[in-house]
Write a protein that holds these residues in place. Structure first.
Motif, PDB file in Angstrom:
ATOM      1  N   MET A  85      66.617   1.596 -60.465  1.00  0.00           N
ATOM      2  CA  MET A  85      65.988   2.251 -59.313  1.00  0.00           C
ATOM      3  C   MET A  85      66.855   3.408 -58.820  1.00  0.00           C
ATOM      4  SD  MET A  85      62.998   1.088 -58.628  1.00  0.00           S
ATOM      5  CE  MET A  85      62.849   1.976 -57.074  1.00  0.00           C
ATOM      6  N   ALA A  86      68.166   3.197 -58.757  1.00  0.00           N
ATOM      7  CA  ALA A  86      69.066   4.279 -58.346  1.00  0.00           C
ATOM      8  C   ALA A  86      68.996   5.441 -59.329  1.00  0.00           C
ATOM      9  CB  ALA A  86      70.497   3.754 -58.240  1.00  0.00           C
ATOM     10  N   GLN A  87      68.914   5.116 -60.602  1.00  0.00           N
ATOM     11  CA  GLN A  87      68.806   6.141 -61.629  1.00  0.00           C
ATOM     12  C   GLN A  87      67.512   6.941 -61.469  1.00  0.00           C
ATOM     13  OE1 GLN A  87      68.061   4.933 -65.844  1.00  0.00           O
ATOM     14  NE2 GLN A  87      70.078   5.830 -66.221  1.00  0.00           N
ATOM     15  N   ALA A  88      66.416   6.231 -61.223  1.00  0.00           N
ATOM     16  CA  ALA A  88      65.116   6.895 -61.090  1.00  0.00           C
ATOM     17  C   ALA A  88      65.039   7.780 -59.852  1.00  0.00           C
ATOM     18  CB  ALA A  88      64.003   5.844 -61.049  1.00  0.00           C
ATOM     19  N   ALA A  89      65.732   7.385 -58.785  1.00  0.00           N
ATOM     20  CA  ALA A  89      65.621   8.109 -57.509  1.00  0.00           C
ATOM     21  C   ALA A  89      66.776   9.078 -57.278  1.00  0.00           C
ATOM     22  CB  ALA A  89      65.559   7.109 -56.357  1.00  0.00           C
ATOM     23  N   ALA A  90      67.773   9.107 -58.152  1.00  0.00           N
ATOM     24  CA  ALA A  90      69.008   9.856 -57.897  1.00  0.00           C
ATOM     25  C   ALA A  90      68.771  11.330 -57.607  1.00  0.00           C
ATOM     26  CB  ALA A  90      69.972   9.697 -59.076  1.00  0.00           C
ATOM     27  N   ASP A  91      67.916  11.979 -58.370  1.00  0.00           N
ATOM     28  CA  ASP A  91      67.688  13.413 -58.164  1.00  0.00           C
ATOM     29  C   ASP A  91      67.081  13.683 -56.788  1.00  0.00           C
ATOM     30  OD1 ASP A  91      68.723  14.011 -60.640  1.00  0.00           O
ATOM     31  OD2 ASP A  91      66.784  14.251 -61.614  1.00  0.00           O
ATOM     32  N   MET A  92      66.101  12.868 -56.387  1.00  0.00           N
ATOM     33  CA  MET A  92      65.488  13.056 -55.073  1.00  0.00           C
ATOM     34  C   MET A  92      66.479  12.787 -53.953  1.00  0.00           C
ATOM     35  SD  MET A  92      61.577  11.619 -55.304  1.00  0.00           S
ATOM     36  CE  MET A  92      61.929  10.139 -56.241  1.00  0.00           C
ATOM     37  N   LEU A  93      67.268  11.721 -54.102  1.00  0.00           N
ATOM     38  CA  LEU A  93      68.244  11.375 -53.075  1.00  0.00           C
ATOM     39  C   LEU A  93      69.266  12.492 -52.906  1.00  0.00           C
ATOM     40  CD1 LEU A  93      68.784   7.678 -54.180  1.00  0.00           C
ATOM     41  CD2 LEU A  93      67.765   8.383 -52.012  1.00  0.00           C
ATOM     42  N   ALA A  94      69.727  13.044 -54.015  1.00  0.00           N
ATOM     43  CA  ALA A  94      70.719  14.120 -53.949  1.00  0.00           C
ATOM     44  C   ALA A  94      70.124  15.393 -53.373  1.00  0.00           C
ATOM     45  CB  ALA A  94      71.291  14.378 -55.344  1.00  0.00           C
ATOM     46  N   ALA A  95      68.890  15.702 -53.751  1.00  0.00           N
ATOM     47  CA  ALA A  95      68.249  16.930 -53.279  1.00  0.00           C
ATOM     48  C   ALA A  95      68.033  16.924 -51.773  1.00  0.00           C
ATOM     49  CB  ALA A  95      66.914  17.131 -53.995  1.00  0.00           C
ATOM     50  N   SER A  96      67.911  15.753 -51.187  1.00  0.00           N
ATOM     51  CA  SER A  96      67.653  15.666 -49.743  1.00  0.00           C
ATOM     52  C   SER A  96      68.866  16.068 -48.916  1.00  0.00           C
ATOM     53  CB  SER A  96      67.237  14.244 -49.366  1.00  0.00           C
ATOM     54  OG  SER A  96      68.358  13.371 -49.371  1.00  0.00           O
ATOM     55  N   GLY A  97      70.055  15.960 -49.505  1.00  0.00           N
ATOM     56  CA  GLY A  97      71.271  16.278 -48.770  1.00  0.00           C
ATOM     57  C   GLY A  97      71.735  15.179 -47.839  1.00  0.00           C
ATOM     58  N   VAL A 135      57.150   3.271 -60.032  1.00  0.00           N
ATOM     59  CA  VAL A 135      57.191   3.002 -58.600  1.00  0.00           C
ATOM     60  C   VAL A 135      57.766   4.194 -57.838  1.00  0.00           C
ATOM     61  CG1 VAL A 135      58.438   1.629 -56.868  1.00  0.00           C
ATOM     62  CG2 VAL A 135      57.240   0.486 -58.738  1.00  0.00           C
ATOM     63  N   THR A 136      58.840   4.772 -58.361  1.00  0.00           N
ATOM     64  CA  THR A 136      59.477   5.909 -57.691  1.00  0.00           C
ATOM     65  C   THR A 136      58.560   7.122 -57.662  1.00  0.00           C
ATOM     66  OG1 THR A 136      61.634   5.093 -58.430  1.00  0.00           O
ATOM     67  CG2 THR A 136      61.536   7.354 -57.639  1.00  0.00           C
ATOM     68  N   ARG A 137      57.892   7.396 -58.780  1.00  0.00           N
ATOM     69  CA  ARG A 137      56.953   8.526 -58.829  1.00  0.00           C
ATOM     70  C   ARG A 137      55.791   8.317 -57.868  1.00  0.00           C
ATOM     71  NH1 ARG A 137      57.825   8.425 -64.613  1.00  0.00           N
ATOM     72  NH2 ARG A 137      55.958   7.128 -64.820  1.00  0.00           N
ATOM     73  N   ALA A 138      55.255   7.105 -57.821  1.00  0.00           N
ATOM     74  CA  ALA A 138      54.120   6.818 -56.932  1.00  0.00           C
ATOM     75  C   ALA A 138      54.509   6.979 -55.476  1.00  0.00           C
ATOM     76  CB  ALA A 138      53.608   5.403 -57.196  1.00  0.00           C
ATOM     77  N   ALA A 139      55.703   6.535 -55.123  1.00  0.00           N
ATOM     78  CA  ALA A 139      56.177   6.670 -53.743  1.00  0.00           C
ATOM     79  C   ALA A 139      56.292   8.142 -53.361  1.00  0.00           C
ATOM     80  CB  ALA A 139      57.524   5.978 -53.580  1.00  0.00           C
ATOM     81  N   ALA A 140      56.883   8.942 -54.231  1.00  0.00           N
ATOM     82  CA  ALA A 140      57.075  10.362 -53.939  1.00  0.00           C
ATOM     83  C   ALA A 140      55.744  11.109 -53.884  1.00  0.00           C
ATOM     84  CB  ALA A 140      57.997  10.987 -54.984  1.00  0.00           C
ATOM     85  N   ALA A 141      54.828  10.743 -54.766  1.00  0.00           N
ATOM     86  CA  ALA A 141      53.515  11.408 -54.783  1.00  0.00           C
ATOM     87  C   ALA A 141      52.747  11.154 -53.498  1.00  0.00           C
ATOM     88  CB  ALA A 141      52.708  10.926 -55.992  1.00  0.00           C
ATOM     89  N   ALA A 142      52.895   9.957 -52.935  1.00  0.00           N
ATOM     90  CA  ALA A 142      52.130   9.598 -51.747  1.00  0.00           C
ATOM     91  C   ALA A 142      52.793  10.039 -50.449  1.00  0.00           C
ATOM     92  CB  ALA A 142      51.909   8.078 -51.707  1.00  0.00           C
ATOM     93  N   LEU A 143      54.120  10.000 -50.403  1.00  0.00           N
ATOM     94  CA  LEU A 143      54.814  10.205 -49.131  1.00  0.00           C
ATOM     95  C   LEU A 143      55.777  11.384 -49.120  1.00  0.00           C
ATOM     96  CD1 LEU A 143      55.725   6.467 -48.367  1.00  0.00           C
ATOM     97  CD2 LEU A 143      53.764   7.762 -47.487  1.00  0.00           C
ATOM     98  N   GLY A 144      56.118  11.902 -50.298  1.00  0.00           N
ATOM     99  CA  GLY A 144      57.140  12.934 -50.382  1.00  0.00           C
ATOM    100  C   GLY A 144      58.400  12.363 -51.011  1.00  0.00           C
ATOM    101  N   ALA A 163      58.571   6.990 -43.149  1.00  0.00           N
ATOM    102  CA  ALA A 163      57.420   6.641 -43.976  1.00  0.00           C
ATOM    103  C   ALA A 163      57.941   5.691 -45.052  1.00  0.00           C
ATOM    104  CB  ALA A 163      56.815   7.887 -44.609  1.00  0.00           C
ATOM    105  N   VAL A 164      57.220   4.609 -45.307  1.00  0.00           N
ATOM    106  CA  VAL A 164      57.768   3.548 -46.154  1.00  0.00           C
ATOM    107  C   VAL A 164      56.869   3.269 -47.351  1.00  0.00           C
ATOM    108  CG1 VAL A 164      58.549   1.155 -46.239  1.00  0.00           C
ATOM    109  CG2 VAL A 164      58.865   2.482 -44.147  1.00  0.00           C
ATOM    110  N   ALA A 165      57.474   3.300 -48.542  1.00  0.00           N
ATOM    111  CA  ALA A 165      56.807   2.854 -49.756  1.00  0.00           C
ATOM    112  C   ALA A 165      57.182   1.389 -49.967  1.00  0.00           C
ATOM    113  CB  ALA A 165      57.241   3.697 -50.953  1.00  0.00           C
ATOM    114  N   VAL A 166      56.187   0.532 -49.962  1.00  0.00           N
ATOM    115  CA  VAL A 166      56.389  -0.913 -50.003  1.00  0.00           C
ATOM    116  C   VAL A 166      56.183  -1.407 -51.432  1.00  0.00           C
ATOM    117  CG1 VAL A 166      55.649  -3.136 -49.074  1.00  0.00           C
ATOM    118  CG2 VAL A 166      55.510  -1.081 -47.643  1.00  0.00           C
ATOM    119  N   ASN A 167      57.273  -1.831 -52.058  1.00  0.00           N
ATOM    120  CA  ASN A 167      57.184  -2.358 -53.424  1.00  0.00           C
ATOM    121  C   ASN A 167      57.268  -3.876 -53.427  1.00  0.00           C
ATOM    122  OD1 ASN A 167      59.397  -3.469 -55.629  1.00  0.00           O
ATOM    123  ND2 ASN A 167      57.656  -2.415 -56.554  1.00  0.00           N
TER     124      ASN A 167
END
Length: 277
Positions: free
Chosen positions: A149-161, A101-110, A60-64
């Motif tokens: 962007m890496a800073q904003a997404a770091a927690d989600m990226l790490a949580a995914s494993g 952008v990061t919050r919107a992507a996660a809200a829409a797609l996970g 699933a792709v969030a297009v920025n």
């Protein structure tokens, strides 16, 4: 926790993630099925090709894109092909835009587990004529943006494993005439890639870079000076042609997938051999 304990803890964490990757390899279906990717600067050119390829591979792709209508067009193209996508326009050169952008992507797609930092701009000027404001503008988009962007997404990226960041740098790190800000920004992006790979690797996040050479994009076609430079350079490289956006996208898709599960801190040149000439 002392240094020895931290090393032991990190080793246990890493061992705990290996079966997840191995199990993923056994699944049938597209290699990025179940993944959520956020691609910046995805409205045209290389970014568009990356978004389409990741969607084709099942993500699933969030297009920025800073241009909302370009982002919407790519989202529609993915949806028309049976994929899942959302457009998340915004300016990724500032922290507020990156977080939004990061919050919107996660809200829409996970939660996002693939981040592709593709957004970039170029400014051509000789060093004596280069204005400070143009230098700052290029570095804000090309270097500060990927960091934020890496800073904003770091927690989600790490949580995914199994998080993956792919930064789009450039073969221009070798140095071209009359574009010091662009070349410096892309060189800095490679160093940032290695720094993030070192820091985030213990959390299961891989960070790599792709360095395209001269690629047939609107930017190359629309700037006679860049086009002429590209035509001169391809005459002396092993593969004597410009690349195509989908050839860069193929490299990004591989680095984002579990097929590259033991690759991090790497720089993959997709440049027809120009950097090795």
């Amino acid at each position: 926790m002392d240094a020895g304990s931290r090393e032991e803890h990190a080793t246990k964490q890493d061992r705990g993630r290996v079966p997840q990757v191995e199990e993923t390899r056994k699944r049938s279906g597209p290699r990025l099925e179940g993944r959520v990717a956020l691609v910046t600067g995805a409205g045209r050119g290389i970014g568009r090709a990356i978004a389409l390829r990741l969607a084709e591979d099942g993500a699933a792709v969030a297009v920025n894109d800073i241009a909302a209508h370009h982002a919407a067009a790519v989202r529609e193209a993915i949806a028309s092909a049976g994929g899942r996508a959302v457009d998340v326009p915004g300016d990724i050169s500032m922290i507020e835009g990156c977080q939004s952008v990061t919050r919107a992507a996660a809200a829409a797609l996970g939660p996002v587990d693939i981040l592709v930092n593709n957004a970039g701009i170029e400014h051509r000027a000789r060093v004596r004529d280069h204005r400070a404001e143009d230098w700052e503008r290029v570095l804000r988009v090309n270097l500060q943006g990927p960091f934020l962007m890496a800073q904003a997404a770091a927690d989600m990226l790490a949580a995914s494993g199994r998080g993956a960041i792919v930064n789009i740098a450039s073969a221009a790190i070798m140095g071209f005439f009359g574009q010091p800000a662009y070349d410096a920004s892309k060189g800095g992006l490679l160093t940032l890639t290695r720094s993030l790979a070192t820091e985030l690797g213990r959390e299961g996040v891989r960070v790599n870079a792709v360095c395209p050479g001269f690629i047939e994009t609107d930017m190359v076609q629309g700037d006679p000076e860049i086009r002429q430079l590209g035509e001169r350079q391809v005459r002396i490289q092993p593969l004597r042609r410009m690349g195509l956006p989908h050839e860069v996208a193929n490299a990004v898709a591989w680095l984002a997938s579990d097929e590259a599960s033991y690759v991090t801190g790497a720089s993959l040149f997709v440049d027809g051999g120009w950097s090795r000439r």
